[in-house]
Motif scaffolding. Sequence first.
Motif, PDB file in Angstrom:
ATOM      1  N   TYR A  41     -59.786 -18.089  18.450  1.00 22.82           N
ATOM      2  CA  TYR A  41     -60.382 -17.240  17.421  1.00 22.82           C
ATOM      3  C   TYR A  41     -60.399 -17.948  16.067  1.00 22.82           C
ATOM      4  CZ  TYR A  41     -59.373 -13.189  20.442  1.00 22.82           C
ATOM      5  OH  TYR A  41     -59.317 -12.293  21.472  1.00 22.82           O
ATOM      6  N   PRO A  42     -61.491 -17.862  15.313  1.00 23.79           N
ATOM      7  CA  PRO A  42     -61.426 -18.329  13.920  1.00 23.79           C
ATOM      8  C   PRO A  42     -60.540 -17.377  13.123  1.00 23.79           C
ATOM      9  CG  PRO A  42     -63.576 -17.347  14.387  1.00 23.79           C
ATOM     10  CD  PRO A  42     -62.803 -17.299  15.670  1.00 23.79           C
ATOM     11  N   LYS A  43     -59.758 -17.922  12.197  1.00 25.82           N
ATOM     12  CA  LYS A  43     -58.850 -17.061  11.448  1.00 25.82           C
ATOM     13  C   LYS A  43     -59.611 -16.072  10.554  1.00 25.82           C
ATOM     14  CE  LYS A  43     -54.953 -16.757   8.469  1.00 25.82           C
ATOM     15  NZ  LYS A  43     -53.705 -17.296   8.046  1.00 25.82           N
ATOM     16  N   ALA A  44     -60.632 -16.559   9.857  1.00 26.22           N
ATOM     17  CA  ALA A  44     -61.402 -15.667   8.971  1.00 26.22           C
ATOM     18  C   ALA A  44     -62.809 -16.212   8.782  1.00 26.22           C
ATOM     19  CB  ALA A  44     -60.698 -15.574   7.618  1.00 26.22           C
ATOM     20  N   SER A  45     -63.792 -15.302   8.766  1.00 29.59           N
ATOM     21  CA  SER A  45     -65.188 -15.694   8.545  1.00 29.59           C
ATOM     22  C   SER A  45     -65.760 -14.833   7.437  1.00 29.59           C
ATOM     23  CB  SER A  45     -66.034 -15.445   9.791  1.00 29.59           C
ATOM     24  OG  SER A  45     -65.501 -16.114  10.884  1.00 29.59           O
ATOM     25  N   LEU A  46     -66.468 -15.454   6.526  1.00 30.32           N
ATOM     26  CA  LEU A  46     -67.070 -14.716   5.416  1.00 30.32           C
ATOM     27  C   LEU A  46     -68.562 -15.014   5.383  1.00 30.32           C
ATOM     28  CD1 LEU A  46     -66.509 -12.991   2.834  1.00 30.32           C
ATOM     29  CD2 LEU A  46     -66.247 -15.144   1.603  1.00 30.32           C
ATOM     30  N   SER A  47     -69.358 -13.956   5.287  1.00 34.80           N
ATOM     31  CA  SER A  47     -70.805 -14.100   5.202  1.00 34.80           C
ATOM     32  C   SER A  47     -71.232 -13.475   3.873  1.00 34.80           C
ATOM     33  CB  SER A  47     -71.399 -13.359   6.398  1.00 34.80           C
ATOM     34  OG  SER A  47     -72.766 -13.314   6.295  1.00 34.80           O
ATOM     35  N   VAL A  48     -71.975 -14.217   3.070  1.00 36.65           N
ATOM     36  CA  VAL A  48     -72.322 -13.685   1.736  1.00 36.65           C
ATOM     37  C   VAL A  48     -73.816 -13.830   1.470  1.00 36.65           C
ATOM     38  CG1 VAL A  48     -70.060 -14.198   0.706  1.00 36.65           C
ATOM     39  CG2 VAL A  48     -71.845 -15.945   0.626  1.00 36.65           C
ATOM     40  N   SER A  49     -74.348 -12.943   0.622  1.00 35.55           N
ATOM     41  CA  SER A  49     -75.725 -13.141   0.150  1.00 35.55           C
ATOM     42  C   SER A  49     -75.641 -13.574  -1.306  1.00 35.55           C
ATOM     43  CB  SER A  49     -76.562 -11.883   0.336  1.00 35.55           C
ATOM     44  OG  SER A  49     -75.961 -10.815  -0.330  1.00 35.55           O
ATOM     45  N   ILE A  50     -76.478 -14.554  -1.665  1.00 36.79           N
ATOM     46  CA  ILE A  50     -76.390 -15.151  -3.001  1.00 36.79           C
ATOM     47  C   ILE A  50     -77.726 -14.952  -3.717  1.00 36.79           C
ATOM     48  CG2 ILE A  50     -75.811 -17.279  -4.255  1.00 36.79           C
ATOM     49  CD1 ILE A  50     -74.910 -18.298  -1.328  1.00 36.79           C
ATOM     50  N   PRO A  51     -77.776 -14.063  -4.714  1.00 38.39           N
ATOM     51  CA  PRO A  51     -79.035 -13.890  -5.456  1.00 38.39           C
ATOM     52  C   PRO A  51     -79.228 -15.026  -6.463  1.00 38.39           C
ATOM     53  CG  PRO A  51     -77.356 -12.318  -6.197  1.00 38.39           C
ATOM     54  CD  PRO A  51     -76.697 -13.203  -5.190  1.00 38.39           C
ATOM     55  N   VAL A  52     -80.419 -15.621  -6.460  1.00 39.22           N
ATOM     56  CA  VAL A  52     -80.693 -16.736  -7.396  1.00 39.22           C
ATOM     57  C   VAL A  52     -81.989 -16.456  -8.148  1.00 39.22           C
ATOM     58  CG1 VAL A  52     -81.198 -19.210  -7.571  1.00 39.22           C
ATOM     59  CG2 VAL A  52     -79.509 -18.414  -5.921  1.00 39.22           C
ATOM     60  N   ARG A  53     -81.929 -16.560  -9.474  1.00 41.64           N
ATOM     61  CA  ARG A  53     -83.144 -16.428 -10.292  1.00 41.64           C
ATOM     62  C   ARG A  53     -83.900 -17.748 -10.219  1.00 41.64           C
ATOM     63  NH1 ARG A  53     -85.514 -12.080 -11.427  1.00 41.64           N
ATOM     64  NH2 ARG A  53     -83.548 -11.106 -12.017  1.00 41.64           N
ATOM     65  N   MET A  54     -85.107 -17.719  -9.660  1.00 46.20           N
ATOM     66  CA  MET A  54     -85.866 -18.954  -9.476  1.00 46.20           C
ATOM     67  C   MET A  54     -86.573 -19.321 -10.786  1.00 46.20           C
ATOM     68  SD  MET A  54     -84.999 -19.403  -6.373  1.00 46.20           S
ATOM     69  CE  MET A  54     -86.011 -20.645  -5.576  1.00 46.20           C
ATOM     70  N   ASP A  55     -87.066 -20.568 -10.866  1.00 47.81           N
ATOM     71  CA  ASP A  55     -87.684 -21.046 -12.110  1.00 47.81           C
ATOM     72  C   ASP A  55     -88.900 -20.212 -12.512  1.00 47.81           C
ATOM     73  OD1 ASP A  55     -85.775 -22.981 -12.125  1.00 47.81           O
ATOM     74  OD2 ASP A  55     -87.088 -24.609 -11.444  1.00 47.81           O
ATOM     75  N   ASN A  56     -89.589 -19.623 -11.520  1.00 45.13           N
ATOM     76  CA  ASN A  56     -90.792 -18.833 -11.856  1.00 45.13           C
ATOM     77  C   ASN A  56     -90.452 -17.385 -12.188  1.00 45.13           C
ATOM     78  OD1 ASN A  56     -90.224 -17.569  -9.456  1.00 45.13           O
ATOM     79  ND2 ASN A  56     -92.062 -18.301  -8.362  1.00 45.13           N
ATOM     80  N   GLY A  57     -89.171 -17.060 -12.325  1.00 46.49           N
ATOM     81  CA  GLY A  57     -88.753 -15.713 -12.735  1.00 46.49           C
ATOM     82  C   GLY A  57     -88.433 -14.786 -11.580  1.00 46.49           C
ATOM     83  N   SER A  58     -88.834 -15.155 -10.353  1.00 45.98           N
ATOM     84  CA  SER A  58     -88.566 -14.269  -9.206  1.00 45.98           C
ATOM     85  C   SER A  58     -87.101 -14.372  -8.774  1.00 45.98           C
ATOM     86  CB  SER A  58     -89.480 -14.649  -8.036  1.00 45.98           C
ATOM     87  OG  SER A  58     -89.123 -15.927  -7.572  1.00 45.98           O
ATOM     88  N   LEU A  59     -86.653 -13.366  -8.001  1.00 44.26           N
ATOM     89  CA  LEU A  59     -85.270 -13.383  -7.492  1.00 44.26           C
ATOM     90  C   LEU A  59     -85.305 -13.663  -5.994  1.00 44.26           C
ATOM     91  CD1 LEU A  59     -82.308 -12.702  -8.518  1.00 44.26           C
ATOM     92  CD2 LEU A  59     -82.597 -10.596  -7.227  1.00 44.26           C
ATOM     93  N   LYS A  60     -84.538 -14.652  -5.555  1.00 46.09           N
ATOM     94  CA  LYS A  60     -84.492 -14.984  -4.128  1.00 46.09           C
ATOM     95  C   LYS A  60     -83.051 -14.816  -3.650  1.00 46.09           C
ATOM     96  CE  LYS A  60     -86.561 -18.329  -1.098  1.00 46.09           C
ATOM     97  NZ  LYS A  60     -87.195 -19.578  -0.910  1.00 46.09           N
ATOM     98  N   ILE A  61     -82.911 -14.295  -2.434  1.00 43.07           N
ATOM     99  CA  ILE A  61     -81.561 -14.103  -1.882  1.00 43.07           C
ATOM    100  C   ILE A  61     -81.329 -15.141  -0.780  1.00 43.07           C
ATOM    101  CG2 ILE A  61     -79.955 -12.429  -0.840  1.00 43.07           C
ATOM    102  CD1 ILE A  61     -81.134 -11.380  -3.464  1.00 43.07           C
ATOM    103  N   PHE A  62     -80.224 -15.879  -0.883  1.00 41.41           N
ATOM    104  CA  PHE A  62     -79.875 -16.883   0.126  1.00 41.41           C
ATOM    105  C   PHE A  62     -78.657 -16.405   0.917  1.00 41.41           C
ATOM    106  CE2 PHE A  62     -82.198 -19.110  -3.119  1.00 41.41           C
ATOM    107  CZ  PHE A  62     -82.967 -20.005  -2.418  1.00 41.41           C
ATOM    108  N   GLN A  63     -78.596 -16.852   2.176  1.00 42.02           N
ATOM    109  CA  GLN A  63     -77.474 -16.477   3.038  1.00 42.02           C
ATOM    110  C   GLN A  63     -76.462 -17.620   3.078  1.00 42.02           C
ATOM    111  OE1 GLN A  63     -77.478 -13.392   4.728  1.00 42.02           O
ATOM    112  NE2 GLN A  63     -75.336 -13.949   5.090  1.00 42.02           N
ATOM    113  N   GLY A  64     -75.199 -17.304   2.793  1.00 41.52           N
ATOM    114  CA  GLY A  64     -74.159 -18.349   2.820  1.00 41.52           C
ATOM    115  C   GLY A  64     -72.974 -17.927   3.679  1.00 41.52           C
TER     116      GLY A  64
END
Length: 439
Positions: A41-64
Amino acid sequence: MTIETPKSVRELSLFEDARKRLDKALKYVSMSEDALRRLKYPKASLSVSIPVRMDNGSLKIFQGYRVRYDDTRGPGKGGVRYHPNVSIDEVQSLAFWMTFKCALLNLPFGGAKGGITLNPKELSRQELERLSRGYIDAIADFIGPNVDILAPDVYTNATIMGWMMDQYSIIKRQVSPAVVTGKPLMMGGSQGRNSATAMGAFYAINTILHKFEQIPRQTTVAIQGFGNVGAILAELLAQVGYKVVAVSDSQGGLYAQQGLDIPSIRQYKHENRGMKAVYCKDTVCDIVEHKIISNKELLALDVDILIPAALENQITAANAPDIKAKYIFEVANGPITSAADEILEGQGIRVFPDILINAGGVTVSYFEWVQNRSGLYWTEAEVNQRLEQKMVEETEQTWCIAQNTGTSMRTAAYIHALNRLGEALDAKGTRDYYVNNQW
Ligand code: NAD
């Protein structure tokens, strides 16, 4: 002894394949059932979403992701990968390999890994910085110099590590260089870290080939992946006389029977971002006679040594029968599937495993962490001398285990790592200890 695989990880294919290597080694290891159960078993797993303001002003969400697989022998340790194929399955498998790699090299670390699913070539530098800092914001409570330490991996580099260390220091309100390794020198990085994985592979390869009386000048080499590790290793091998006849990157490869001029290819790639078989003098590069080959063709070349130094799953049951090399040194993590391993063994091809061959990177990361914590910094010569000592020592020990047990170097490496891990896990108490209840 068999332990049922936990349901939560049953569908994880890369991980399942990674675990198969463990099963082979278990026959030769006397570890408690408890320890084995823990390692499934892995001891701990974390999944996160990362909101990033892109250069053109839009917001993009990345999975980490960040996975800490085991920390019995010390804080988690592992790189962060930026790649479109990053998934929890891949990150968990890489964290699993790190656990065994750190134990194999006898480093006081457990195994961890992280990643973000993206194509970094599509982001501007400003967007990459916001994303990297956002990743640390999301995982800051999950990492730390005594908890879990980050490092570079595919498509991440010293600059990105510097941003990550800086962001962690801002959050904690104290300068914390030891939370990340592979940093720029001026931010507490170690001399020799950039070349450490290639250097470590070079020491291991020389130690092993010496046993087969393979003479560098009479040895041809093909390297898949001309990145941080592959390109430096190609140069180190060429410097001592190995004939590097083929190299490739994600766009394809080059082949020249007489051998390639590696420093010139590195210089050309650095300046033009593409690969050409060239001979450069000062700023002028002349193209020399060569063949353009695909990655598939590179893997099937009739060479003495094949070095996969790109990504996992490059040699599978489908192309393993085409491999003609005598020796394969795994510089990438997991480039050969377990099914392909069997086929290669049947063909008499000797495979030297990733957890040993590419362990130079984490070894110098450990040196960087030690230097950060002590505040005393070493010269490049000191770093390389300590690295050579560790790589040669553990390569020799793994070789002895392989000879004594009649197993492959991969199985021997897992036996060696499992012995150390088992001992550490069992030191906390085993079923026998509690049931017998005797001092
Ligand atoms: P990198 O990003 O610097 O280089 C990767 C190289 O592989 C690039 O040249 C890329 O063009 C090439 N590539 C990508 N896809 C390919 C494909 N399908 N066929 C051929 N080439 C392809 O990464 P790196 O740091 O050199 O890491 C390479 C491998 O070594 C990875 O598996 C990584 O996990 C492993 N590794 C790296 C370190 C380290 O310290 N950097 C340590 C241990 C293991």
